[in-house]
Design a protein around this motif. Structure first.
Motif, PDB file in Angstrom:
ATOM      1  N   CYS A 195      -4.688  -9.859   6.740  1.00  0.00           N
ATOM      2  CA  CYS A 195      -4.508 -10.866   5.423  1.00  0.00           C
ATOM      3  C   CYS A 195      -3.155 -10.667   4.963  1.00  0.00           C
ATOM      4  O   CYS A 195      -2.595 -11.400   4.348  1.00  0.00           O
ATOM      5  N   ARG A 196      -2.344  -9.410   5.395  1.00  0.00           N
ATOM      6  CA  ARG A 196      -0.978  -9.053   5.085  1.00  0.00           C
ATOM      7  C   ARG A 196      -0.866  -9.254   3.628  1.00  0.00           C
ATOM      8  O   ARG A 196      -0.288 -10.023   2.883  1.00  0.00           O
ATOM      9  N   ALA A 211      -8.440  -4.318   9.802  1.00  0.00           N
ATOM     10  CA  ALA A 211      -7.686  -3.246   9.924  1.00  0.00           C
ATOM     11  C   ALA A 211      -6.923  -2.984   8.585  1.00  0.00           C
ATOM     12  O   ALA A 211      -6.002  -3.720   8.034  1.00  0.00           O
ATOM     13  N   MET A 212      -6.810  -1.685   8.246  1.00  0.00           N
ATOM     14  CA  MET A 212      -6.251  -1.436   6.657  1.00  0.00           C
ATOM     15  C   MET A 212      -5.586  -0.130   7.046  1.00  0.00           C
ATOM     16  O   MET A 212      -5.645   0.720   8.034  1.00  0.00           O
ATOM     17  N   ARG A 213      -4.344  -0.114   6.269  1.00  0.00           N
ATOM     18  CA  ARG A 213      -3.576   1.208   6.051  1.00  0.00           C
ATOM     19  C   ARG A 213      -3.307   1.450   4.592  1.00  0.00           C
ATOM     20  O   ARG A 213      -3.524   0.668   3.779  1.00  0.00           O
ATOM     21  N   ASP A 214      -2.835   3.008   4.521  1.00  0.00           N
ATOM     22  CA  ASP A 214      -2.331   3.087   3.164  1.00  0.00           C
ATOM     23  C   ASP A 214      -1.051   2.585   2.894  1.00  0.00           C
ATOM     24  O   ASP A 214      -0.378   2.195   3.791  1.00  0.00           O
ATOM     25  N   ILE A 215      -1.010   2.274   1.646  1.00  0.00           N
ATOM     26  CA  ILE A 215       0.218   1.432   1.347  1.00  0.00           C
ATOM     27  C   ILE A 215       1.663   1.994   1.495  1.00  0.00           C
ATOM     28  O   ILE A 215       2.448   1.489   2.181  1.00  0.00           O
ATOM     29  N   SER A 217       2.487   4.153   4.446  1.00  0.00           N
ATOM     30  CA  SER A 217       2.524   3.851   5.930  1.00  0.00           C
ATOM     31  C   SER A 217       2.694   2.463   6.321  1.00  0.00           C
ATOM     32  O   SER A 217       3.398   1.862   7.100  1.00  0.00           O
ATOM     33  N   ALA A 218       2.059   1.395   5.547  1.00  0.00           N
ATOM     34  CA  ALA A 218       2.058  -0.064   5.811  1.00  0.00           C
ATOM     35  C   ALA A 218       3.335  -0.496   5.237  1.00  0.00           C
ATOM     36  O   ALA A 218       4.256  -1.217   5.963  1.00  0.00           O
TER      37      ALA A 218
END
Length: 342
Positions: A195-196, A211-215, A217-218
């Motif tokens: 979803c960006r 798929a998710m990342r912590d802020i 690292s994103a």
């Protein structure tokens, strides 16, 4: 547990009197002390001048500098002295809570994610998300794996015990700097890659399977693309500035030529106007000369004709008078009339 109680007592103890805080105030370094203790400490400290008051003429106020009893960082007491130091209301509230016999466990906050009417006491607080979790919500919404593995979980006891000056300043800074989700009111803690978009823990259910990342690292993952785009924009910006310089030079040349041609037209106009005025004056002078001469000649002829008319009027009158006379008078006068007017 005994160790935790000891840590709690250390947090709530003034490092000067070694007792629980009474009306705690903060120094510039964010360490807190009892107001009375720091006042006595300031009286024993040697007052010195700040840089602002050095070289004063004697009319300025001299502000006392004191060194923090813990870290030795300087604090200016200002004109009000110790009375001007800011009170640490959060620390005073925690001290009052413990002094009244209410334990942290009894006064622990509720889970931030539980539905209204089904509040459950929190067992953990995530310092990254800024959210309290009960055991069930912690297992569902904040598993310690993937991007959430880097988050720091502490107990409500640790959270409430960290009501020190520096801890409060850090939380206040985080609350003012970190944006929150408009729907759930929780700080953003994750980034949904499909979803960006950044999401809070309340949004996790809507993004299950994504798929998710912590802020952090994103953000690091997205920076190369933004940096590449920035470089492209800087290149285009350079070309645009170069084109802008060319257009500015052209515009300057256009204005210069406009002024030059305007000046030439003005000169030509002035020269033509001067020649036209000279022709006008010459023509008017010639007209006046010719018509003045013709007027004189016409006046002479007119005068001559007027004299002739007058003489003819006398002759006609004399002839009429002769014709109206008696025959004898007519015959006598006709000879003289003939001699005079023939």
């Amino acid at each position: 547990m005994a160790e935790s109680m000891q840590e709690r007592d250390d947090v709530l103890t003034c490092s000067i009197c070694m007792e629980r805080f009474r009306k705690p105030v903060m120094l510039t370094c964010q360490h807190s002390f009892c107001r009375e203790c720091i006042a006595l400490y300031a009286e024993k400290s040697k007052p010195v001048q700040t840089d602002e008051t050095s070289g004063s003429t004697g009319n300025e106020d001299v502000h006392q500098l004191i060194a923090c009893p813990v870290c030795r960082s300087p604090t200016s007491l200002g004109r009000k002295g110790v009375a001007g130091l800011p009170p640490n209301f959060q620390l005073a509230e925690v001290v009052q809570r413990f002094s009244s016999g209410v334990t942290v466990e009894d006064d622990a906050p509720y889970c931030s994610l539980c539905e209204e009417g089904n509040h459950v006491k929190a067992v953990k607080f995530c310092t990254n998300c800024g959210v309290f979790y009960c055991e069930e919500c912690l297992a569902i919404c904040h598993p310690m794996r993937g991007p959430l593995k880097r988050h720091q979980l502490i107990s409500p006891l640790e959270y409430l015990s960290q009501e020190t000056s520096q801890g409060q300043v850090n939380r206040d800074h985080q609350s003012t700097q970190q944006p929150s989700c408009a729907r759930h009111g929780q700080p953003f803690g994750l980034y949904c890659e499909p979803c960006r978009m950044v999401i809070c823990m309340g949004c996790v259910v809507e993004h299950q399977g994504h798929a998710m990342r912590d802020i952090p690292s994103a953000a690091e993952n997205e920076k190369p693309g933004v940096l590449s785009r920035t470089n492209e924009l800087e290149k285009v910006l350079g070309e645009t500035k170069e084109s802008l310089s060319g257009v500015l030079r052209l515009h300057s040349k256009i204005q210069e030529n406009q002024e030059l041609h305007t000046e030439e037209v003005e000169k030509a106009y002035c020269a033509a106007l001067e020649a036209l005025q000279a022709w006008r004056q010459h023509s008017l002078d010639g007209i006046r000369t010719r018509y003045s001469q013709w007027s004189v000649e016409c006046s002479a002829i007119l005068k001559h004709l007027q004299l002739q008319a007058q003489e003819m009027e006398r002759m006609v009158q004399a002839s009429n008078d002769l014709l109206a006379s008696m025959d004898v008078e007519f015959l006598q006068g006709s000879t003289d009339f003939t001699k005079t007017y023939v």
